[in-house]
Design a protein around this motif. Structure first.
Motif, mmCIF file in Angstrom:
data_model
loop_
_atom_site.group_PDB
_atom_site.id
_atom_site.type_symbol
_atom_site.label_atom_id
_atom_site.label_comp_id
_atom_site.label_asym_id
_atom_site.label_seq_id
_atom_site.Cartn_x
_atom_site.Cartn_y
_atom_site.Cartn_z
ATOM 1 N N LYS A 102 0.843 -0.995 -0.036
ATOM 2 C CA LYS A 102 0.081 0.043 -0.002
ATOM 3 C C LYS A 102 0.832 1.426 -0.165
ATOM 4 C CE LYS A 102 -3.774 2.328 0.658
ATOM 5 N NZ LYS A 102 -4.792 2.478 -0.568
ATOM 6 N N LYS A 103 2.115 1.254 0.528
ATOM 7 C CA LYS A 103 2.908 2.371 0.767
ATOM 8 C C LYS A 103 3.502 2.586 -0.618
ATOM 9 C CE LYS A 103 4.038 1.652 5.577
ATOM 10 N NZ LYS A 103 3.082 2.962 6.048
ATOM 11 N N ILE A 104 3.789 1.519 -1.445
ATOM 12 C CA ILE A 104 4.316 1.741 -2.813
ATOM 13 C C ILE A 104 3.222 1.772 -3.876
ATOM 14 C CG2 ILE A 104 5.576 0.390 -4.584
ATOM 15 C CD1 ILE A 104 6.769 -1.325 -2.313
ATOM 16 N N LEU A 105 2.098 1.052 -3.819
ATOM 17 C CA LEU A 105 0.886 1.162 -4.796
ATOM 18 C C LEU A 105 -0.173 2.416 -4.171
ATOM 19 C CD1 LEU A 105 0.783 -2.459 -5.880
ATOM 20 C CD2 LEU A 105 2.098 -0.514 -6.720
ATOM 21 N N PHE A 106 0.031 3.277 -3.926
ATOM 22 C CA PHE A 106 -0.901 4.303 -3.049
ATOM 23 C C PHE A 106 -1.760 4.596 -3.908
ATOM 24 C CE2 PHE A 106 2.981 6.710 -4.566
ATOM 25 C CZ PHE A 106 2.251 7.345 -5.386
ATOM 26 N N ASN A 107 -1.768 4.381 -5.331
ATOM 27 C CA ASN A 107 -3.049 4.861 -5.908
ATOM 28 C C ASN A 107 -4.119 3.803 -6.003
ATOM 29 O OD1 ASN A 107 -2.077 7.233 -7.168
ATOM 30 N ND2 ASN A 107 -0.828 6.293 -8.489
ATOM 31 N N LEU A 108 -3.846 2.817 -5.495
ATOM 32 C CA LEU A 108 -4.696 1.396 -5.365
ATOM 33 C C LEU A 108 -5.653 1.424 -3.944
ATOM 34 C CD1 LEU A 108 -2.940 -1.313 -6.751
ATOM 35 C CD2 LEU A 108 -4.450 0.119 -8.143
ATOM 36 N N ASN A 109 -6.623 1.136 -3.967
ATOM 37 C CA ASN A 109 -7.565 1.102 -2.832
ATOM 38 C C ASN A 109 -7.292 -0.363 -1.849
ATOM 39 O OD1 ASN A 109 -9.025 -1.148 -3.699
ATOM 40 N ND2 ASN A 109 -10.819 0.191 -4.578
ATOM 41 N N ASP A 110 -7.548 -0.522 -0.779
ATOM 42 C CA ASP A 110 -7.245 -1.381 0.139
ATOM 43 C C ASP A 110 -7.655 -3.077 -0.676
ATOM 44 O OD1 ASP A 110 -6.384 0.165 1.747
ATOM 45 O OD2 ASP A 110 -8.246 -0.085 3.213
ATOM 46 N N GLN A 111 -8.863 -3.151 -1.380
ATOM 47 C CA GLN A 111 -9.085 -4.087 -1.966
ATOM 48 C C GLN A 111 -8.319 -4.686 -3.050
ATOM 49 O OE1 GLN A 111 -11.985 -6.230 -0.989
ATOM 50 N NE2 GLN A 111 -12.277 -7.503 -2.655
ATOM 51 N N SER A 112 -7.696 -3.903 -4.061
ATOM 52 C CA SER A 112 -6.786 -4.042 -5.017
ATOM 53 C C SER A 112 -5.541 -4.597 -4.340
ATOM 54 C CB SER A 112 -6.670 -2.874 -5.836
ATOM 55 O OG SER A 112 -7.862 -2.562 -6.439
ATOM 56 N N VAL A 113 -5.160 -3.999 -3.466
ATOM 57 C CA VAL A 113 -3.827 -4.060 -2.907
ATOM 58 C C VAL A 113 -3.659 -5.475 -2.244
ATOM 59 C CG1 VAL A 113 -2.193 -3.642 -0.949
ATOM 60 C CG2 VAL A 113 -3.117 -1.832 -2.347
ATOM 61 N N ILE A 114 -4.882 -5.812 -1.473
ATOM 62 C CA ILE A 114 -5.100 -7.283 -0.851
ATOM 63 C C ILE A 114 -4.952 -8.336 -2.011
ATOM 64 C CG2 ILE A 114 -6.797 -8.893 -0.039
ATOM 65 C CD1 ILE A 114 -5.496 -7.109 2.252
ATOM 66 N N ILE A 115 -5.613 -8.222 -3.218
ATOM 67 C CA ILE A 115 -5.574 -9.069 -4.215
ATOM 68 C C ILE A 115 -4.293 -9.442 -4.771
ATOM 69 C CG2 ILE A 115 -6.742 -9.584 -6.596
ATOM 70 C CD1 ILE A 115 -9.078 -7.968 -5.878
ATOM 71 N N ILE A 116 -3.521 -7.999 -5.067
ATOM 72 C CA ILE A 116 -2.365 -8.272 -5.495
ATOM 73 C C ILE A 116 -1.326 -9.152 -4.473
ATOM 74 C CG2 ILE A 116 0.016 -6.790 -6.023
ATOM 75 C CD1 ILE A 116 -1.954 -4.892 -7.151
ATOM 76 N N ALA A 117 -1.452 -8.719 -3.088
ATOM 77 C CA ALA A 117 -0.585 -9.408 -2.112
ATOM 78 C C ALA A 117 -0.986 -10.895 -2.081
ATOM 79 C CB ALA A 117 -0.906 -8.835 -0.772
ATOM 80 N N ALA A 118 -2.035 -11.259 -2.218
ATOM 81 C CA ALA A 118 -2.506 -12.658 -2.364
ATOM 82 C C ALA A 118 -2.082 -13.328 -3.523
ATOM 83 C CB ALA A 118 -4.045 -12.751 -2.141
ATOM 84 N N VAL A 119 -1.930 -12.989 -4.601
ATOM 85 C CA VAL A 119 -1.250 -13.355 -5.811
ATOM 86 C C VAL A 119 0.047 -13.536 -5.879
ATOM 87 C CG1 VAL A 119 -1.364 -13.317 -8.276
ATOM 88 C CG2 VAL A 119 -3.548 -12.707 -7.350
ATOM 89 N N LEU A 120 0.625 -12.693 -5.282
ATOM 90 C CA LEU A 120 1.955 -12.618 -5.343
ATOM 91 C C LEU A 120 2.604 -13.550 -4.231
ATOM 92 C CD1 LEU A 120 4.794 -11.028 -5.898
ATOM 93 C CD2 LEU A 120 4.389 -9.524 -3.872
#
Length: 495
Positions: A102-120
């Motif tokens: 979230k600190k890096i991808l600050f343009n994304l909301n919490d839902q999007s960041v969670i999805i990216i983290a889960a896939v990663l």
């Protein structure tokens, strides 16, 4: 030239990219089915930008079915009783990585960041699990080529979509194979991966059997015979006391190993009890839209007036109660006429598992009768005169237990991903019957010369002739990968 371990590493990356691309394609081409399934409540006040929509387009097909529970837990914690069926290590890891992203991808909301983290996390865990699975296979099977083929088959597992979607299968497979390898090496810290696997999936507790088996080998066929020999031999009788102390030290070690392995699970059940069976839980930290969703759907929430019956049990464990109440999981409860298609869906993996187990017992009946499987202390290079080395015994028993459990208790279609992420037998059996054989200087090689110098090319892509068995295996593995990705990414019923 790429050694088989490096080939497995690169092919595991390629296979995950393929599944991600496949779900993107299928999700774009076909509309989602309107499934009667849990959807994590959406915050209407949350900003949705162009980049958030892009994340949903790229990875939305990986967030279906039970993935919604993991995403919900990662964002809000255990806000509903039915979420307790999903263990915390994976969603909590997703939450932690999400906060960093979230600190890096600050343009994304919490839902999007969670999805990216889960896939990663799943991407990394799968690659690591494929590599350690190759190491485990080579150690147990004693053959580089068969271990390589098994690891390649693991990369195109019939449960591939669940290793990539926001499920806990990849993390569980990594910790399970790591536990098996640590037990074989007699690692002092084997309790760590076992304990962690027990808070990823409930069947992770079964992994405690591996260090217990290794300890029994030491005790019955090494330590005790040594004590008897030293006691009978006057010249070394003085060393008996020292050996007895070693035996007691071993008993304390295995006791501590099992205790530390189950401690995370016990702490989790204690947390669940405090959260849902006492009035100390503070619901004010739960967002309003999450509380409203629970109220509208009559879901039990922490700190509420209504308490579930499992809270009054002598040993209050929520998992089995919730599985039965919300998913109708129980002994023979899934044996209904309407579930016949799901039984056909699970039939291939159940057949493979049982056939592998039966053939192992037939091939090693003499060694089993004489208890020679316990005498095999070291995993040394094994002659290829036998398809099933006697050292496979603990894996056979583990696979037999899980297979019977799947047949009798679980939703039968789940067998594919449960067994595919917990037992090596599926991949070992299929690897031994593949026709791929390359002779190099009178020795069997894992690849032909051209493929050895390529990161991506493997024997399945360049093989000139395929036997009937080869075709059946490829149809099963690749067919379930492709069809499963299509079905899952569009919210259609799958395993």
């Amino acid at each position: 030239m790429y050694e088989p371990r490096r080939k497995v590493f690169w092919f595991s990356i390629l296979s995950r990219l393929f599944v991600i691309l496949l779900q993107l394609l299928f999700n774009a081409l076909s509309p989602d089915h309107n499934a009667d399934a849990f959807i994590s409540p959406i915050n209407s006040n949350e900003n949705i930008s162009f980049y958030d929509n892009l994340v949903n387009i790229l990875f939305g097909g990986l967030t279906r079915w039970d993935a919604q529970y993991f995403i919900h837990i990662a964002r809000y914690g255990y806000t509903y009783e039915n979420t307790l069926a999903f263990f915390p290590l994976y969603p909590m890891s997703v939450r932690c990585i999400g906060r960093i992203l979230k600190k890096i991808l600050f343009n994304l909301n919490d839902q999007s960041v969670i999805i990216i983290a889960a896939v990663l996390i799943n991407f990394i865990c799968f690659v690591k699990s494929a590599v350690i699975f190759y190491d485990l296979s080579r150690k147990v099977l004693g053959d580089k080529t068969t271990a390589y083929k098994a690891a390649i088959l693991y990369c195109i597992s019939p449960a591939s979509i669940f290793f990539t979607a926001t499920y806990s299968e990849s993390m569980f497979a990594y910790l399970t194979f790591y536990s098996m390898m640590a037990a074989i090496k007699n690692s002092r810290f084997v309790c760590l991966p076992i304990g962690l696997s027990g808070i990823v999936r409930s069947n992770g507790l079964v992994n405690t059997a591996y260090p217990l088996y290794i300890w029994m080998q030491d005790l019955l066929f090494f330590s005790l015979p040594k004590v008897i020999f030293e006691y009978r031999n006057r010249a070394v009788r003085a060393a008996v006391f020292s050996e007895i102390l070693n035996i007691f030290a071993g008993i304390l070690w295995i006791f501590n190993t099992i205790l530390l392995s189950v401690t995370p699970f016990v702490l989790l059940q204690t947390y669940n009890y405090i959260l849902f069976c006492t009035e100390r839980a503070n619901t004010t930290v739960i967002p309003a839209h999450v509380i409203n969703y629970g109220t509208e759907n009559n879901l039990i929430m922490p700190g509420g007036i209504i308490k579930s019956t499992w809270c009054a049990d002598t040993i209050p464990i929520a998992y089995s109660y919730i599985q039965q109440k919300y998913w109708n999981v129980g002994f023979f409860k899934y044996y209904e006429i309407k579930q016949i298609p799901n039984f056909f869906l699970a039939l291939p993996i159940l057949y493979i598992m049982l056939r592998c187990i039966i053939e192992y017992f037939i091939e090693n009946k003499y060694q089993l009768y004489r208890l020679k499987f316990l005498k095999t202390k070291k995993y040394e290079k094994i002659t290829r005169l036998k398809r099933y080395p006697v050292q496979m015994f603990p894996f056979i028993i583990h696979g037999l237990f899980l297979t019977i459990f799947c047949i009798l208790f679980v939703h039968i279609q789940v067998s594919t991903r449960l067994l595919g992420s917990a037992s090596p037998l599926l991949y070992w059996f299929c690897a031994t019957i593949l026709s791929h054989r390359i002779k190099n200087n009178d020795r069997e090689s894992y690849e032909d010369r051209d493929n050895m110098f390529s990161r991506w090319r493997i024997f399945l892509m360049s093989q000139k002739e395929y036997t009937k068995r080869d075709k059946l295996i490829l149809i099963y593995f690749l067919g379930y990968t492709i069809i499963g990705t299509f079905m899952y990414s569009n919210f259609l019923p799958w395993t």
